[in-house]
Design an enzyme around this catalytic site. Structure first.
Site, PDB file in Angstrom:
ATOM      1  N   MET A  54       1.016  -1.386   0.146  1.00 48.12           N
ATOM      2  CA  MET A  54       0.087  -0.230  -0.475  1.00 48.12           C
ATOM      3  C   MET A  54       0.766   1.296  -0.326  1.00 48.12           C
ATOM      4  SD  MET A  54      -3.329  -0.226  -0.782  1.00 48.12           S
ATOM      5  CE  MET A  54      -3.134   0.943  -0.140  1.00 48.12           C
ATOM      6  N   HIS A  89      -8.744 -12.864  -0.563  1.00 48.24           N
ATOM      7  CA  HIS A  89      -7.372 -12.190  -0.746  1.00 48.24           C
ATOM      8  C   HIS A  89      -6.358 -12.868  -1.255  1.00 48.24           C
ATOM      9  CE1 HIS A  89     -10.185  -9.630   1.820  1.00 48.24           C
ATOM     10  NE2 HIS A  89      -8.695  -7.959   1.306  1.00 48.24           N
ATOM     11  N   LYS A 107      -1.732 -12.322   3.439  1.00 47.70           N
ATOM     12  CA  LYS A 107      -2.664 -11.422   4.352  1.00 47.70           C
ATOM     13  C   LYS A 107      -2.248 -12.029   5.848  1.00 47.70           C
ATOM     14  CE  LYS A 107      -6.946  -8.689   5.158  1.00 47.70           C
ATOM     15  NZ  LYS A 107      -6.393  -7.789   5.327  1.00 47.70           N
TER      16      LYS A 107
END
Ligand SMILES: NC(=O)c1ccc[n+]([C@@H]2O[C@H](COP(=O)([O-])OP(=O)(O)OC[C@H]3O[C@@H](n4cnc5c(N)ncnc54)[C@H](OP(=O)(O)O)[C@@H]3O)[C@@H](O)[C@H]2O)c1
Length: 273
Positions: free
Chosen positions: A13, A155, A159
């Site tokens: 991210m 996902h 994760k």
């Protein structure tokens, strides 16, 4: 111009955030923070990741750049986010928190911290997901009492938390709209001879595989038909653009805890989770 520090800036991210801010004219990336001892200290991460020169060199101690920014965007880990919260409270820095997997106590600490600073915290910053949360509230009110409600999240295999923060948020919205308490009706695992499904259950199921960015489907299954509300993220940029929108929305706020429903102007239609 809002001056922004990105924490965890070498993560998945973090890179998306550097990219989103590189083309945004209302915000300015002025600090990038990496984990203590990282070999990326001193590097221009935008240049390193092929996004473009940012002129910002990564640091591993936020206190070294504490006067360079007004707000932090944090997509790291619950432990790191809590440490950052204390620093932001002390130094009056606003926060956009995208990290997921907080305990109830940690969520309370964030809410308490919002007495001192303005915070947007949301386990999913995408516009589409936040529209889905609204649709879930409406659907639950209309047919929730007559259907079995199940939440599925898919996902990538890196994760670490399960169910996803978004799946839990969906569960909270549904439970609230149905007049139930999620803690009383959530079923997180089923294995063996467990008997028939209770009609008030909200079931969670998880798939972790490959490079799936993030997919959520909520099933409202009745007799003879079912409604599915589904969202599929194909790029992390959707979360990054949401985070940048949250940064701009926070510009004139000094204190308070907000979520993406507030940022997107959808909060009035929602039973708050
Ligand atoms: N809200 C949303 O819309 C949304 C969307 C996607 C992901 N998320 C959540 O955001 C978080 C990060 O996801 P991701 O996929 O980007 O994970 P990731 O690729 O593992 O990135 C996390 C980054 O944080 C860094 N980090 C951890 N502790 C740190 C500290 N104390 N100081 C500085 N940097 C630190 C890590 O550094 P190292 O590389 O050195 O370990 C890593 O670069 C997760 O909780 C995820 O669930 C939220």
């Amino acid at each position: 111009m809002i001056k922004v520090a990105v924490i965890g800036s070498s993560g998945r991210m973090g890179r998306a955030l550097i990219e989103a801010m590189h083309v945004d004219s209302d915000t300015q990336l002025t600090a990038t923070v990496v984990r203590q001892g990282s070999k990326l200290v001193g590097q221009d991460l935008g240049q390193l990741f092929g996004i473009g020169v940012t002129g910002v060199l990564a640091v591993d101690n936020i206190l070294n750049v504490i006067n360079d920014f007004d707000l932090v965007i944090d997509f790291t880990s619950p432990q790191s986010s809590m440490e950052l919260l204390a620093i932001c409270q002390e130094h009056q820095k606003k926060m956009v928190i995208g990290t997921t997997g907080f305990s109830k106590e940690q969520l309370l600490q964030i809410a308490y911290g919002a007495n001192d600073i303005a915070i947007v915290s949301a386990p999913n910053m995408s516009l589409g997901i936040n529209l889905c949360l609204n649709l879930l509230a409406t659907t639950t009110k209309a047919i929730g009492a007559n259907t079995d409600i199940e939440i599925l999240d898919l996902h990538h295999n890196k994760k670490v938390d399960s169910p996803s923060g978004t799946a839990v948020q969906m569960g909270k919205v549904i439970a609230k709209a149905a007049g139930r308490k999620l803690d009383d009706c959530a079923v997180y695992k089923r294995h063996g001879i467990i008997g028939a499904r209770g009609d008030k259950e909200i079931g969670f199921a998880t798939v972790r595989a490959g490079d799936i960015v993030g997919e959520h489907t909520v099933f409202f299954a009745g007799n003879g038909e079912r409604v599915e509300i589904s969202h599929k993220a194909s790029s992390r940029m959707t979360f990054a653009h949401g985070a940048v929108a949250a940064v701009k929305w926070l510009a004139d706020k000094n204190t308070g805890l907000f979520d993406m429903q507030d940022v997107l102007g959808l909060a009035d239609n929602m039973p708050h989770a």
